[in-house]
Design an enzyme around this catalytic site. Sequence first.
Site, PDB file in Angstrom:
ATOM      1  N   PRO A   2      69.263   6.004  -6.514  1.00 56.93           N
ATOM      2  CA  PRO A   2      68.193   6.837  -5.956  1.00 56.93           C
ATOM      3  C   PRO A   2      66.979   6.926  -6.881  1.00 56.93           C
ATOM      4  CG  PRO A   2      70.328   7.932  -5.789  1.00 56.93           C
ATOM      5  CD  PRO A   2      70.509   6.752  -6.686  1.00 56.93           C
ATOM      6  N   GLU A   3      65.845   6.424  -6.413  1.00 57.75           N
ATOM      7  CA  GLU A   3      64.578   6.581  -7.116  1.00 57.75           C
ATOM      8  C   GLU A   3      63.583   7.133  -6.101  1.00 57.75           C
ATOM      9  OE1 GLU A   3      63.473   3.502  -9.840  1.00 57.75           O
ATOM     10  OE2 GLU A   3      65.538   2.859 -10.159  1.00 57.75           O
ATOM     11  N   LYS A  51      62.048  12.788  -7.470  1.00 63.87           N
ATOM     12  CA  LYS A  51      63.437  12.516  -7.123  1.00 63.87           C
ATOM     13  C   LYS A  51      64.140  13.752  -6.559  1.00 63.87           C
ATOM     14  CE  LYS A  51      63.929   9.077 -10.811  1.00 63.87           C
ATOM     15  NZ  LYS A  51      64.761   8.677 -11.961  1.00 63.87           N
ATOM     16  N   ASN A 165      65.487   3.836 -13.249  1.00 65.85           N
ATOM     17  CA  ASN A 165      65.811   2.749 -14.169  1.00 65.85           C
ATOM     18  C   ASN A 165      65.460   1.371 -13.620  1.00 65.85           C
ATOM     19  OD1 ASN A 165      66.806   2.469 -16.816  1.00 65.85           O
ATOM     20  ND2 ASN A 165      68.705   1.591 -16.024  1.00 65.85           N
ATOM     21  N   ARG A 250      70.765   4.048 -20.782  1.00 65.54           N
ATOM     22  CA  ARG A 250      70.785   3.377 -19.480  1.00 65.54           C
ATOM     23  C   ARG A 250      70.616   1.871 -19.677  1.00 65.54           C
ATOM     24  NH1 ARG A 250      70.383   6.885 -15.250  1.00 65.54           N
ATOM     25  NH2 ARG A 250      69.687   9.006 -15.704  1.00 65.54           N
TER      26      ARG A 250
END
Length: 280
Positions: A2-3, A51, A165, A250
């Site tokens: 999810p972005e 977000k 990311n 990440r």
Amino acid sequence: MPEGDTVWQAARRLHEALAGSVLTRSDLRVPRYATADLTGRTVLDVTPRGKHLLTRIEGGLTLHSHLRMDGSWKVYGSGQRWRGGPAHQIRAILGTEDRTAVGYRLPVLDLLRTADEPRVVGHLGPDLLGPDWDPGLALSNLLADPGRPLGEALLDQRNLAGIGNVYKSELCFLLGATPWLPVGALLPDRAATLPALARKLLEANRERPVRSTTGLRGQDLFVYGRAPRPCLRCRTPVREADQGDGSRERPTYWCPGCQWGPAPAPRARWSRRIRPATGP
């Protein structure tokens, strides 16, 4: 993952399913709100903010949720089988006469007064897909700490809201800079294009079921998830390393042939000689 584009899509699905309808079912499965009852209230709108998702409900209430890595909202029709995950992963249920929205694995769920929304989203920078988008402010925020690695600065939602990311790695590739390059070391012309480029990528993908940054059929992303396959541009093997975002490490991807700047040494499992990067 999810972005900003994924959250925008989720907000649209929820808005189309719930907005303007009266809630006939309300079940918030977190201890703090276990006794809260929203039935009989009309859903006014569902708005994305970076977000974050803001479901505004009659009576001055907002249900705030954040998907983080694994959360999702699914919408089901009357009588349709729920397939978003096992029942113990359900954190929220909002139902109308003919639609039911089910929130799975939601790590953040708050019920607050709509007037208090700044408490949960007021820290965010300009929203890449929102009406408050301000490229000048976004760039100013990014450059406020010139020694900070570019990748970390892009993930900081206080600078600009919506990048995760995947977009971090893809933006750095398109800028020709490694995610570890100090943001203040970006060439001025590339820094100036960064906000517009970020917005262009998210806008291009907010209507797409599959995210793409390349424009190439069958090759959706330039570097993210591609290590150690060859770069789509220069054929140098793509590298992977961890980079922090202020909370945890990440996986981060870059091409040492196309991107200039500092980077971690290649992992031991890669035996091929890597061509060093040159400046832009």
